[in-house]
Design a protein around this motif. Structure first.
Motif, PDB file in Angstrom:
ATOM      1  N   LEU A   1      -9.788  14.521 -19.300  1.00 48.37           N
ATOM      2  CA  LEU A   1      -8.454  13.986 -19.580  1.00 48.37           C
ATOM      3  C   LEU A   1      -8.429  13.163 -20.862  1.00 48.37           C
ATOM      4  O   LEU A   1      -7.490  13.273 -21.658  1.00 48.37           O
ATOM      5  CB  LEU A   1      -7.969  13.129 -18.407  1.00 48.37           C
ATOM      6  N   ILE A   2      -9.439  12.356 -21.067  1.00 52.37           N
ATOM      7  CA  ILE A   2      -9.480  11.521 -22.267  1.00 52.37           C
ATOM      8  C   ILE A   2      -9.612  12.377 -23.512  1.00 52.37           C
ATOM      9  O   ILE A   2      -8.952  12.142 -24.524  1.00 52.37           O
ATOM     10  CB  ILE A   2     -10.612  10.485 -22.160  1.00 52.37           C
ATOM     11  N   ALA A   3     -10.434  13.406 -23.431  1.00 54.75           N
ATOM     12  CA  ALA A   3     -10.638  14.270 -24.598  1.00 54.75           C
ATOM     13  C   ALA A   3      -9.424  15.136 -24.903  1.00 54.75           C
ATOM     14  O   ALA A   3      -9.120  15.381 -26.076  1.00 54.75           O
ATOM     15  CB  ALA A   3     -11.853  15.153 -24.379  1.00 54.75           C
ATOM     16  N   SER A   4      -8.716  15.578 -23.872  1.00 51.86           N
ATOM     17  CA  SER A   4      -7.666  16.554 -24.124  1.00 51.86           C
ATOM     18  C   SER A   4      -6.236  16.033 -23.965  1.00 51.86           C
ATOM     19  O   SER A   4      -5.320  16.594 -24.562  1.00 51.86           O
ATOM     20  CB  SER A   4      -7.853  17.755 -23.191  1.00 51.86           C
ATOM     21  N   GLN A   5      -6.014  14.978 -23.189  1.00 52.24           N
ATOM     22  CA  GLN A   5      -4.660  14.572 -22.875  1.00 52.24           C
ATOM     23  C   GLN A   5      -4.243  13.227 -23.467  1.00 52.24           C
ATOM     24  O   GLN A   5      -3.074  13.034 -23.752  1.00 52.24           O
ATOM     25  CB  GLN A   5      -4.479  14.498 -21.349  1.00 52.24           C
ATOM     26  N   VAL A   6      -5.168  12.307 -23.598  1.00 51.01           N
ATOM     27  CA  VAL A   6      -4.818  10.976 -24.095  1.00 51.01           C
ATOM     28  C   VAL A   6      -4.670  11.044 -25.606  1.00 51.01           C
ATOM     29  O   VAL A   6      -5.591  11.459 -26.316  1.00 51.01           O
ATOM     30  CB  VAL A   6      -5.878   9.923 -23.687  1.00 51.01           C
ATOM     31  N   LYS A   7      -3.512  10.640 -26.099  1.00 48.84           N
ATOM     32  CA  LYS A   7      -3.214  10.747 -27.530  1.00 48.84           C
ATOM     33  C   LYS A   7      -3.389   9.435 -28.285  1.00 48.84           C
ATOM     34  O   LYS A   7      -3.149   9.376 -29.478  1.00 48.84           O
ATOM     35  CB  LYS A   7      -1.768  11.230 -27.718  1.00 48.84           C
TER      36      LYS A   7
END
Length: 140
Positions: free
Chosen positions: A22-28
């Motif tokens: 999630l951190i790598a792909s979703q958090v902007k």
């Protein structure tokens, strides 16, 4: 007792894997760049999770990890909601993000050891050079 540990361990590993994704792909949030989850420690009742955050960019300023933790804290609601969709848990643990300074401390120790070895080698070299000069003066 063994089953309790096994469950905690499995939940911690799932949290680690999903949070990393999630951190790598979703958090902007730009503060959360170069961040990885190094470990997750889940309480025995599975209600609290301490998430250890490491910064990939170890050459960055020391406060960059603190900014990353602040960015993750700001995204905590989003992360919990997404984890709730992905994981089948009765109660989603409260996430507490903590800076993992292991890599930075290891690099500091490595540089201290390297400087101590270099200093020891220079002292040994100086002592050898001083001994050679004394020996040549006596032979003259």
């Amino acid at each position: 007792m063994a089953r309790d540990f096994s469950r905690r361990h499995r939940v911690a590993e799932e949290l680690k894997r999903e949070l990393g994704f999630l951190i790598a792909s979703q958090v902007k949030d730009p503060r959360v760049q170069f961040v990885s989850i190094s470990d997750v420690d889940v309480s025995p009742d599975l209600k609290h999770a301490k998430v250890y955050v490491a910064n990939f960019d170890v050459t960055a300023a020391e406060d960059s990890a603190k900014r990353a933790v602040a960015g993750l804290h700001a995204a905590e609601g989003f992360l919990k909601r997404e984890l709730g969709k992905r994981l089948r848990l009765r109660v989603m643990p409260e996430l507490r993000f903590v800076e993992d300074t292991t890599e930075r401390e290891a690099q500091k120790l490595d540089s201290l050891i390297a400087s101590a070895v270099a200093e020891d080698e220079s002292r040994t070299q100086d002592a050898t050079d001083d001994g050679d000069e004394d020996g040549t003066h006596g032979a003259s």
